[in-house]
Design an enzyme around this catalytic site. Structure first.
Site, PDB file in Angstrom:
ATOM      1  N   GLU A 193       0.847  -1.193   0.000  1.00 12.07           N
ATOM      2  CA  GLU A 193       0.000   0.000   0.000  1.00 12.07           C
ATOM      3  C   GLU A 193       0.875   1.232   0.000  1.00 12.07           C
ATOM      4  O   GLU A 193       2.046   1.177   0.352  1.00 12.07           O
ATOM      5  CB  GLU A 193      -0.907   0.110   1.237  1.00 12.07           C
ATOM      6  N   LYS A 227       2.197   4.607   1.522  1.00 15.17           N
ATOM      7  CA  LYS A 227       2.271   5.146   2.883  1.00 15.17           C
ATOM      8  C   LYS A 227       1.890   6.612   2.779  1.00 15.17           C
ATOM      9  O   LYS A 227       2.582   7.413   2.174  1.00 15.17           O
ATOM     10  CB  LYS A 227       3.675   4.988   3.455  1.00 15.17           C
ATOM     11  N   ASP A 256       1.216  10.384   3.642  1.00 16.49           N
ATOM     12  CA  ASP A 256       2.020  11.319   4.400  1.00 16.49           C
ATOM     13  C   ASP A 256       1.118  12.336   5.103  1.00 16.49           C
ATOM     14  O   ASP A 256       0.766  13.358   4.561  1.00 16.49           O
ATOM     15  CB  ASP A 256       2.964  12.041   3.421  1.00 16.49           C
ATOM     16  N   TYR A 288      -6.176   2.047   7.053  1.00 18.57           N
ATOM     17  CA  TYR A 288      -5.276   0.958   6.671  1.00 18.57           C
ATOM     18  C   TYR A 288      -5.065  -0.127   7.728  1.00 18.57           C
ATOM     19  O   TYR A 288      -4.193  -0.980   7.554  1.00 18.57           O
ATOM     20  CB  TYR A 288      -3.925   1.500   6.213  1.00 18.57           C
ATOM     21  N   LYS A 307      11.321   3.470   1.413  1.00 13.49           N
ATOM     22  CA  LYS A 307      11.378   4.920   1.151  1.00 13.49           C
ATOM     23  C   LYS A 307      11.923   5.202  -0.244  1.00 13.49           C
ATOM     24  O   LYS A 307      13.002   4.733  -0.588  1.00 13.49           O
ATOM     25  CB  LYS A 307      12.294   5.599   2.170  1.00 13.49           C
ATOM     26  N   CYS A 357      18.153  49.426  -8.329  1.00 11.59           N
ATOM     27  CA  CYS A 357      16.782  48.919  -8.461  1.00 11.59           C
ATOM     28  C   CYS A 357      16.500  48.617  -9.929  1.00 11.59           C
ATOM     29  O   CYS A 357      16.700  49.477 -10.795  1.00 11.59           O
ATOM     30  CB  CYS A 357      15.798  49.952  -7.934  1.00 11.59           C
ATOM     31  N   CYS A 375      13.739  51.452 -11.037  1.00 13.73           N
ATOM     32  CA  CYS A 375      13.974  52.898 -11.084  1.00 13.73           C
ATOM     33  C   CYS A 375      15.445  53.263 -11.095  1.00 13.73           C
ATOM     34  O   CYS A 375      15.791  54.432 -11.230  1.00 13.73           O
ATOM     35  CB  CYS A 375      13.270  53.589  -9.918  1.00 13.73           C
ATOM     36  N   CYS A 404      15.016  48.899  -2.201  1.00 15.29           N
ATOM     37  CA  CYS A 404      15.116  50.095  -3.018  1.00 15.29           C
ATOM     38  C   CYS A 404      14.607  51.230  -2.136  1.00 15.29           C
ATOM     39  O   CYS A 404      13.446  51.225  -1.729  1.00 15.29           O
ATOM     40  CB  CYS A 404      14.244  49.956  -4.274  1.00 15.29           C
ATOM     41  N   CYS A 429       9.956  55.222  -6.947  1.00 17.48           N
ATOM     42  CA  CYS A 429      10.082  53.958  -7.673  1.00 17.48           C
ATOM     43  C   CYS A 429       8.702  53.509  -8.183  1.00 17.48           C
ATOM     44  O   CYS A 429       7.809  53.212  -7.386  1.00 17.48           O
ATOM     45  CB  CYS A 429      10.690  52.902  -6.750  1.00 17.48           C
TER      46      CYS A 429
HETATM   47  S1  IVH Z   1       0.539   0.330   8.896  1.00 16.78           S
HETATM   48  C1  IVH Z   1       2.109  -1.358  13.200  1.00 16.78           C
HETATM   49  N1  IVH Z   1      -0.058   1.442   6.637  1.00 16.78           N
HETATM   50  O1  IVH Z   1       3.105   5.217   9.088  1.00 16.78           O
HETATM   51  C2  IVH Z   1       2.140  -0.169  12.323  1.00 16.78           C
HETATM   52  N2  IVH Z   1       0.933   2.794   8.318  1.00 16.78           N
HETATM   53  O2  IVH Z   1       5.546   4.325  10.547  1.00 16.78           O
HETATM   54  C3  IVH Z   1       1.039  -0.237  11.330  1.00 16.78           C
HETATM   55  N3  IVH Z   1       1.186   5.138   7.663  1.00 16.78           N
HETATM   56  O3  IVH Z   1       1.927   5.615  12.353  1.00 16.78           O
HETATM   57  C4  IVH Z   1       1.077   0.899  10.419  1.00 16.78           C
HETATM   58  N4  IVH Z   1       0.339   4.949   5.660  1.00 16.78           N
HETATM   59  O4  IVH Z   1       0.867   6.980  10.520  1.00 16.78           O
HETATM   60  C5  IVH Z   1       0.472   1.627   7.869  1.00 16.78           C
HETATM   61  N5  IVH Z   1      -0.675   2.288   4.564  1.00 16.78           N
HETATM   62  C6  IVH Z   1      -0.155   2.471   5.783  1.00 16.78           C
HETATM   63  C7  IVH Z   1       0.302   3.730   6.221  1.00 16.78           C
HETATM   64  C8  IVH Z   1       0.849   3.843   7.502  1.00 16.78           C
HETATM   65  C9  IVH Z   1       0.866   5.778   6.531  1.00 16.78           C
HETATM   66  C10 IVH Z   1       1.857   5.785   8.831  1.00 16.78           C
HETATM   67  C11 IVH Z   1       1.093   5.669  10.105  1.00 16.78           C
HETATM   68  C12 IVH Z   1       2.010   5.001  11.100  1.00 16.78           C
HETATM   69  C13 IVH Z   1       3.337   5.180  10.475  1.00 16.78           C
HETATM   70  C14 IVH Z   1       4.224   4.012  10.806  1.00 16.78           C
END
Ligand code: IVH
Length: 696
Positions: A113, A115, A117, A236, A323, A417, A420, A435, A441
Site C-alpha cells: 500500500e 504510505k 504522508d 489501513y 522509502k 533597483c 527605477c 530600493c 520607484c
Molecule cells: S501500517 C504497526 N499502513 O506510518 C504499524 N501505516 O511508521 C502499522 N502510515 O503511524 C502501520 N500509511 O501513521 C500503515 N498504509 C499504511 C500507512 C501507515 C501511513 C503511517 C502511520 C504510522 C506510520 C508508521
C-alpha cells in the site's frame, strides 16, 4: 408537519446527505449538484434548529463544525500505535523478505500500500457510530480530536450496512490533498503580500508541506476552520476483539463496504519480485497522485502469519516501509532576475532552463536573498540541482562543479533597483536589499496604490492593476491620496494597451462615460470606509488587517497612533517591537505625514467610529485605576480596558502605589506581579473582574 413526520424527514435527510458525502468524498462519483446538496443540508440544519430534541452527535450537520476545543483530552490507546521499520534499497527489502521467510513455515503473500504522508488517527466505532478519534501522540496515549475529525467528509459518522463489529477501532492517516494545500497557501501568500511582508517572511509563514499542514489543522481549536481546510482520510488497519477476518485485505474490503475510504492502489503481491514491480511503478506514478506519498508499506497479508512473526519492541516484524529517493534534477541557470515588492524589498529569482520535476515543469526557483546566492556560489550558465523536497517552491540545492565553465564569474548582486535605477540599500543585520526610492520607484508606487484600493482595504473595485498603471503613466496619480483629486475631465477618454505576458492578444482599456462614473463613485464611496481599514490601506509595513484593528481599538485615532512611542505602541495587544518600530519610522518620514494629511483632507475616517468608542455605562469603577496584564478567556485585553473606561475607571500602563488593582490574566508579566506584591496592590483575576462588573 407533525412531530413524527419531522423526525422521519430529519432521518431521511441525514441518510441522503451522508450517501451523497460518501459518493463524493469516498467514491469520487458525485450524483448531485453542489446546489442541490446545499439545499438538503440547509433543510436539515433548519429542522434541527427548530427541533433541538432531535439533534444527534452523528448528524451530517456536525460536519460543518463550530465546536471550540481549548485543550484536547489525553486518551490512552487500547492498542499501542507502533511505527514501521524502514528500508531504503532493494537489497534491504530482500533482507526483510528473507527474515519473513525464515519466520514462517508456509507460503505467504504480501499486500503493498502507499504510505500516506499525514497524521495517524485511531477511530473508534461503537454500534456503528463514530465515538472517538485519537491522534498517535507518543504511541501510548494521544489527543482526543473527535470534534475536528467529524468535519472530515470522507470519514463515516454512521457505518453502512449491518455486519460491522459492535466495537472496534480502525486506523488510518489524515492527509491534506495537494489541491487544498495549494489553495490555503495561495490565500496566505496573497494576504501577506497585501500586508507588505517580504518574500522571506512569507516563505517562513507558508504551510511548509501537506503533512505539517494536516498535523497543524487537526489540532486547531475551532472545528469550523478544520472543516474548511479540505482534509481527507485513508484507513489501513483494523483492531478489535474477535474480529472474524483472515487477512488484512479481507478486513480492508469489509471496511470499504461500511463506508470507509480504502486506497484503490492497495495491491496483493505474491512474491518479493511483485513487490519490487509495485515499487518501480509508484516511484514515478506517485507524482500524479493528488496527495503526497514518499513511501510504500509492505505487509504480510495473513493475520495468522502476522501473529506468528510478532513484533519487536517498536515495530511489527510482518511489515516494513520502503522509502523512495527524493527526486532532484539538474538544469541550467540561465539568468537571475530581481523583483521589487511594494515595500521596496528585492527578491532574486533564478530563471532556469525548463525541466520536469516531481510532477510539474519548473522554470524558476527562489533564491531569497544575496546571501543565498553567495552561499551556493552561483554563476550564470551553471548546471544546478533543483529539488522540490517538502516545500512548494523549488529550490537550488547545489551546483555541478564538473560542468562549470572555467571562465565563469560569480554572480554580482544587482546594485541598482531594476525598476527605477536607485542604488539599493541593505540595513545592518537584515538579509534583504531594499530600493530606498519609496516616493519615486514606479513599482513601489503602483504596488502601494493597488494595496490601497484592494478589497479588504478601501475596496475601490472599479479600479484595477491596468487602470492604475494607466493613471500613473499619465501622471495623474503619484500616491494613493491623489485618487481623491481625480476629476472627470482629466480621465475621460484615457486609453492603454496591456500586453499579455503569456503571449495572448493584448488588451485595450479605455475610459468611457460609464467606467469613469463608476471609478469616481467608487472613490467617493471609499470615504465611508471604517478607520481600521483606512489604517490598513496606508500600507505601513507589518500593519496587516489584524494589527490595524488592534491599533485602532487601542489608540482610537490616527493622531494618537502617529504620536505614540515604541514603548506606548507595544502596550497594545499583539503589537511587538518590530511592528512598533515600523510604525514609528513611518510617521518620522515627511512625505508620509504629507500623505496622511492629504487623506485627512479628502475626508477619510481617521478615528474609530463613535459606536465603538467607550461611552459611559456606569460609575462603578469611579476613582479606581487598573493595570491589565496577560491574556484572558472571555475578553480581549482591549475589550477589558474599554469596559474599565466605560464604567468610570482609569487604565494605567505600569503598577504604581496609586494602582487599585492589577487584573492578571494568563501569562501576566512577572515584573508587574512582583511590583504589585511589593506595593500591596490587590491582584484580581478575570473572574473577580466579571463579578465586579456584575456588582451594583
Ligand atoms: S501500517 C504497526 N499502513 O506510518 C504499524 N501505516 O511508521 C502499522 N502510515 O503511524 C502501520 N500509511 O501513521 C500503515 N498504509 C499504511 C500507512 C501507515 C501511513 C503511517 C502511520 C504510522 C506510520 C508508521
Amino acid at each position: 408537519m407533525s412531530e413524527s413526520k419531522v423526525l422521519r424527514r430529519i432521518e431521511q435527510l441525514r441518510k441522503e446527505i451522508e450517501e451523497h458525502n460518501h459518493k463524493y468524498y469516498v467514491q469520487a462519483k458525485p450524483s448531485i449538484s453542489d446546489y442541490d446538496f446545499d439545499m438538503l443540508l440547509e433543510e436539515l440544519i433548519k429542522l434541527e434548529k427548530e427541533h433541538p430534541e432531535y439533534a444527534t452527535d452523528d448528524s451530517p450537520t456536525q460536519r460543518v463544525g463550530g465546536t471550540i476545543t481549548k485543550e484536547f483530552k489525553s486518551v490512552k490507546h487500547t492498542y499501542p500505535m507502533l511505527s514501521l521499520g524502514n528500508t531504503y534499497s532493494e537489497d534491504e527489502l530482500r533482507d526483510f523478505d528473507e527474515r519473513v521467510r525464515k519466520g514462517l513455515d508456509h507460503e505467504y503473500e504480501y499486500v503493498c500500500e502507499l504510505k500516506f504522508d499525514g497524521v495517524a488517527i485511531g477511530l473508534t466505532y461503537k454500534e456503528g457510530k463514530l465515538v472517538q478519534a485519537v491522534t498517535r501522540g507518543d504511541g501510548v496515549q494521544g489527543d482526543d480530536v473527535t470534534a475536528n475529525v467529524k468535519t472530515i467528509r470522507s470519514i463515516p459518522l454512521t457505518l453502512h450496512g449491518k455486519n460491522y463489529p459492535e466495537d472496534f477501532e480502525i486506523r488510518g492517516e489524515i492527509l491534506m490533498p495537494r489541491s487544498s494545500f495549494n489553495k490555503i497557501n495561495k490565500e496566505i501568500e496573497k494576504q501577506m503580500i497585501e500586508d507588505g511582508y517580504d518574500e522571506e517572511e512569507i516563505a517562513d509563514r507558508l504551510l511548509k508541506n501537506p503533512r505539517n499542514a494536516a498535523a497543524g489543522t487537526i489540532k486547531m481549536q475551532d472545528s469550523k476552520v478544520v472543516g474548511s481546510r479540505g482534509l481527507d482520510c485513508f484507513l489501513y488497519a483494523m483492531y478489535g476483539k474477535n474480529l472474524s477476518f483472515e487477512s488484512h485485505l479481507d478486513a480492508m474490503k469489509a471496511a470499504s463496504t461500511w463506508g470507509f475510504k480504502i486506497s484503490e492502489h492497495t495491491k496483493k503481491c505474491k512474491s518479493i519480485e511483485d513487490v519490487i514491480k509495485y515499487l518501480e511503478h509508484w516511484d514515478k506514478a506517485r507524482f500524479d497522485l493528488p496527495y503526497d506519498t514518499d513511501d510504500v508499506v509492505i505487509k504480510v497479508n495473513s493475520f495468522e502469519q502476522q501473529n506468528e512473526l510478532g513484533f519487536t519492541a517498536k515495530s511489527p516484524r510482518w511489515a516494513i516501509a520502503y522509502k523512495f529517493k527524493s527526486e532532484s534534477v539538474s538544469t541550467i541557470l540561465e539568468e537571475i532576475t530581481y523583483q521589487v515588492g511594494r515595500t521596496g524589498a528585492i527578491t532574486p529569482v533564478a530563471n532556469l532552463k525548463a525541466v520536469f520535476l516531481a510532477g510539474s515543469t519548473v522554470r524558476r526557483a527562489t533564491l531569497h536573498n544575496a546571501d543565498q546566492i553567495e552561499k551556493l556560489d552561483l554563476r550564470i550558465g551553471d548546471t544546478v540541482y533543483v529539488e522540490k523536497g517538502g516545500e512548494v517552491i523549488p529550490k537550488i540545492t547545489g551546483v555541478d562543479l564538473k560542468k562549470r565553465n572555467k571562465n565563469s564569474e560569480p554572480v554580482v548582486y544587482v546594485k541598482k533597483c531594476p525598476d527605477c535605477g536607485t542604488k539599493l540599500e541593505r540595513k545592518e543585520g537584515e538579509v534583504q536589499h531594499y530600493c530606498p526610492n519609496i516616493t519615486g520607484c514606479p513599482t513601489q508606487i503602483k504596488g502601494r496604490i493597488e494595496h490601497f484600493i484592494s478589497r479588504r482595504a478601501m475596496n475601490i473595485d472599479s479600479l484595477g492593476e491596468g487602470k492604475i498603471e494607466m493613471l500613473f503613466d499619465n501622471g495623474l496619480i503619484h500616491n494613493p491620496a491623489d485618487l481623491y483629486n481625480l476629476k472627470y475631465e482629466n480621465i475621460i477618454g484615457l486609453e492603454k494597451v496591456i500586453e499579455n505576458e503569456e503571449g495572448g492578444k493584448p488588451k485595450k482599456i479605455s475610459l468611457q462615460e460609464k467606467s469613469v462614473q463608476k471609478i469616481l463613485k467608487g472613490i467617493e464611496e471609499s470615504k465611508e470606509v471604517a478607520f481600521e481599514r483606512v489604517l490598513y490601506a496606508m500600507g505601513i509595513r507589518y500593519v496587516g488587517e489584524t494589527v490595524a484593528k488592534k491599533l485602532a481599538l487601542h489608540f482610537k485615532s490616527l493622531d494618537a497612533i502617529s504620536k505614540a512611542t515604541v514603548a506606548e505602541l507595544v502596550e497594545a495587544e499583539e503589537i511587538g517591537e518590530k511592528i512598533a518600530a515600523s510604525i514609528v519610522e513611518f510617521f518620522s518620514i515627511k512625505t508620509n505625514i504629507q500623505f496622511v494629511n492629504e487623506l485627512k483632507k479628502a475626508g477619510l475616517n481617521m478615528e474609530i467610529a463613535l459606536d465603538r468608542m467607550p461611552s459611559k455605562l456606569s460609575n462603578k469603577f469611579e476613582g479606581m485605576s487598573f493595570v491589565v496584564s496577560g491574556t484572558f478567556t472571555n475578553f480581549s485585553r482591549d475589550e477589558i480596558k474599554m469596559l474599565i473606561e466605560q464604567h468610570g475607571g482609569k487604565n494605567q500602563s505600569g503598577v504604581s502605589a496609586k494602582t487599585s488593582f492589577l487584573l492578571a490574566g494568563e501569562k501576566a508579566g512577572d515584573s508587574k506581579l512582583e511590583k504589585a506584591q511589593k506595593l500591596n496592590v490587590k491582584v484580581i483575576s478575570e473572574d473577580d473582574f466579571e463579578k465586579m462588573l456584575k456588582g451594583k
